[in-house]
Design a protein around this motif. Structure first.
Motif, PDB file in Angstrom:
ATOM      1  N   VAL A 164     -14.523 -36.020  83.052  1.00 57.27           N
ATOM      2  CA  VAL A 164     -13.789 -36.727  84.091  1.00 57.27           C
ATOM      3  C   VAL A 164     -14.564 -37.981  84.457  1.00 57.27           C
ATOM      4  O   VAL A 164     -15.741 -37.900  84.831  1.00 57.27           O
ATOM      5  N   GLY A 165     -13.917 -39.124  84.339  1.00 53.90           N
ATOM      6  CA  GLY A 165     -14.566 -40.387  84.679  1.00 53.90           C
ATOM      7  C   GLY A 165     -15.813 -40.590  83.841  1.00 53.90           C
ATOM      8  O   GLY A 165     -15.763 -40.566  82.617  1.00 53.90           O
ATOM      9  N   SER A 166     -16.948 -40.754  84.511  1.00 48.40           N
ATOM     10  CA  SER A 166     -18.209 -41.017  83.813  1.00 48.40           C
ATOM     11  C   SER A 166     -19.067 -39.767  83.662  1.00 48.40           C
ATOM     12  O   SER A 166     -20.243 -39.866  83.339  1.00 48.40           O
ATOM     13  N   THR A 167     -18.487 -38.582  83.867  1.00 44.30           N
ATOM     14  CA  THR A 167     -19.256 -37.337  83.811  1.00 44.30           C
ATOM     15  C   THR A 167     -18.660 -36.358  82.816  1.00 44.30           C
ATOM     16  O   THR A 167     -17.449 -36.132  82.788  1.00 44.30           O
ATOM     17  N   MET A 168     -19.534 -35.775  82.001  1.00 44.66           N
ATOM     18  CA  MET A 168     -19.125 -34.763  81.033  1.00 44.66           C
ATOM     19  C   MET A 168     -20.035 -33.549  81.193  1.00 44.66           C
ATOM     20  O   MET A 168     -21.254 -33.688  81.246  1.00 44.66           O
ATOM     21  N   VAL A 169     -19.433 -32.363  81.273  1.00 44.37           N
ATOM     22  CA  VAL A 169     -20.188 -31.121  81.366  1.00 44.37           C
ATOM     23  C   VAL A 169     -19.996 -30.368  80.062  1.00 44.37           C
ATOM     24  O   VAL A 169     -18.860 -30.121  79.628  1.00 44.37           O
ATOM     25  N   LEU A 170     -21.126 -29.996  79.425  1.00 41.24           N
ATOM     26  CA  LEU A 170     -21.119 -29.300  78.145  1.00 41.24           C
ATOM     27  C   LEU A 170     -21.869 -27.983  78.265  1.00 41.24           C
ATOM     28  O   LEU A 170     -22.828 -27.878  79.041  1.00 41.24           O
ATOM     29  N   VAL A 171     -21.470 -26.989  77.463  1.00 41.10           N
ATOM     30  CA  VAL A 171     -22.162 -25.702  77.432  1.00 41.10           C
ATOM     31  C   VAL A 171     -22.364 -25.304  75.973  1.00 41.10           C
ATOM     32  O   VAL A 171     -21.421 -25.331  75.176  1.00 41.10           O
ATOM     33  N   TRP A 172     -23.623 -24.944  75.642  1.00 37.78           N
ATOM     34  CA  TRP A 172     -23.916 -24.351  74.342  1.00 37.78           C
ATOM     35  C   TRP A 172     -24.145 -22.867  74.594  1.00 37.78           C
ATOM     36  O   TRP A 172     -24.985 -22.488  75.418  1.00 37.78           O
ATOM     37  N   ASP A 173     -23.381 -22.022  73.914  1.00 34.12           N
ATOM     38  CA  ASP A 173     -23.417 -20.580  74.154  1.00 34.12           C
ATOM     39  C   ASP A 173     -23.594 -19.878  72.814  1.00 34.12           C
ATOM     40  O   ASP A 173     -22.745 -19.978  71.939  1.00 34.12           O
ATOM     41  N   ASN A 174     -24.714 -19.154  72.665  1.00 36.59           N
ATOM     42  CA  ASN A 174     -24.973 -18.478  71.391  1.00 36.59           C
ATOM     43  C   ASN A 174     -24.604 -16.997  71.414  1.00 36.59           C
ATOM     44  O   ASN A 174     -24.967 -16.247  70.514  1.00 36.59           O
ATOM     45  N   GLY A 175     -23.915 -16.545  72.462  1.00 34.50           N
ATOM     46  CA  GLY A 175     -23.544 -15.143  72.564  1.00 34.50           C
ATOM     47  C   GLY A 175     -24.543 -14.322  73.357  1.00 34.50           C
ATOM     48  O   GLY A 175     -24.280 -13.174  73.698  1.00 34.50           O
ATOM     49  N   GLU A 176     -25.709 -14.906  73.654  1.00 33.69           N
ATOM     50  CA  GLU A 176     -26.722 -14.238  74.463  1.00 33.69           C
ATOM     51  C   GLU A 176     -27.041 -15.025  75.726  1.00 33.69           C
ATOM     52  O   GLU A 176     -27.348 -14.450  76.765  1.00 33.69           O
ATOM     53  N   ILE A 177     -27.021 -16.331  75.604  1.00 34.63           N
ATOM     54  CA  ILE A 177     -27.356 -17.219  76.713  1.00 34.63           C
ATOM     55  C   ILE A 177     -26.490 -18.468  76.620  1.00 34.63           C
ATOM     56  O   ILE A 177     -26.138 -18.901  75.525  1.00 34.63           O
ATOM     57  N   ALA A 178     -26.141 -18.999  77.768  1.00 32.02           N
ATOM     58  CA  ALA A 178     -25.367 -20.239  77.820  1.00 32.02           C
ATOM     59  C   ALA A 178     -26.235 -21.322  78.450  1.00 32.02           C
ATOM     60  O   ALA A 178     -26.828 -21.101  79.504  1.00 32.02           O
ATOM     61  N   TRP A 179     -26.337 -22.462  77.780  1.00 27.96           N
ATOM     62  CA  TRP A 179     -27.099 -23.610  78.289  1.00 27.96           C
ATOM     63  C   TRP A 179     -26.122 -24.664  78.777  1.00 27.96           C
ATOM     64  O   TRP A 179     -25.170 -25.006  78.085  1.00 27.96           O
ATOM     65  N   HIS A 180     -26.382 -25.189  79.958  1.00 32.13           N
ATOM     66  CA  HIS A 180     -25.494 -26.092  80.675  1.00 32.13           C
ATOM     67  C   HIS A 180     -26.094 -27.498  80.697  1.00 32.13           C
ATOM     68  O   HIS A 180     -27.284 -27.652  80.971  1.00 32.13           O
ATOM     69  N   TYR A 181     -25.275 -28.511  80.417  1.00 29.76           N
ATOM     70  CA  TYR A 181     -25.717 -29.902  80.441  1.00 29.76           C
ATOM     71  C   TYR A 181     -24.687 -30.740  81.186  1.00 29.76           C
ATOM     72  O   TYR A 181     -23.495 -30.592  80.951  1.00 29.76           O
TER      73      TYR A 181
END
Length: 190
Positions: A164-181
């Motif tokens: 949205v606008g100038s912000t992007m939220v991404l998640v990398w999820d390997n099935g054990e842990i989810a990393w948020h950016y």
């Protein structure tokens, strides 16, 4: 089956495929491209981790500028309309790596910075699975924080939580842990 003559009895089977996505990749691509993205260092939870299947913020989140001095905030990401991707490690020339990774000089006792060569070109693709949109990059692609060996040695598949606008939220999820950016392309002076 029904037609203009009424109902027809009998059995039949057919298979069809609808080659139509409700995702407008052109619009999404326009939102990504022509901008320089970076970790949104002044935002709470600009990096985080949590249980798999979540947005990755339950266990830990970075406070504003929490990782200053770790070479992660000067990294720049550029997406091209031709699905090209360029990672620029910034002035420090480093990528930030999880201490448990065996790639790029790990494992180490603490998360660490690994020196990388200049701007590294790669590519990305967009896809829809279920109700989620993913951005996927090939093995060996740099990203501001490498959370696990699989995120570097395998495809880096990031779920786009929002753009949205100038912000992007991404998640990398390997099935054990989810990393948020949280990434931003807003002017740094704002």
């Amino acid at each position: 089956m029904g037609n203009r003559n009424g109902m027809s009895q009998g059995m039949g089977e057919t298979t069809f495929h609808i080659a139509n996505s409700l995702t407008n990749y052109d619009e999404l691509l326009a939102m990504l491209c022509g901008k320089e993205w970076r970790i949104a260092s002044t935002e709470a939870a600009h990096m985080g981790c949590g249980p798999s299947g979540t947005d990755g913020t339950e266990w830990w989140t970075a406070k504003p500028n929490d990782k200053a001095g770790f070479g992660v905030y000067d990294d720049r990401l550029t997406f091209g309309s031709d699905y090209s991707y360029i990672y620029d490690p910034g002035e420090g020339g480093t990528v930030f790596v999880n201490k448990e990774c065996t790639v790029l000089g790990g494992p180490q006792s603490e998360d660490f910075m690994a020196a990388v060569d200049g701007k590294k070109p790669s590519s990305f693709k967009l896809s829809t699975e279920g109700g989620n949109i993913y951005m996927t990059m090939p093995a060996g692609t740099y990203f501001p924080y490498i959370p696990a060996d699989a995120a570097f040695n395998g495809e880096l598949k990031l779920r786009i939580e929002s753009l949205v606008g100038s912000t992007m939220v991404l998640v990398w999820d390997n099935g054990e842990i989810a990393w948020h950016y949280i990434l931003t392309n807003a002017d740094e002076g704002l």
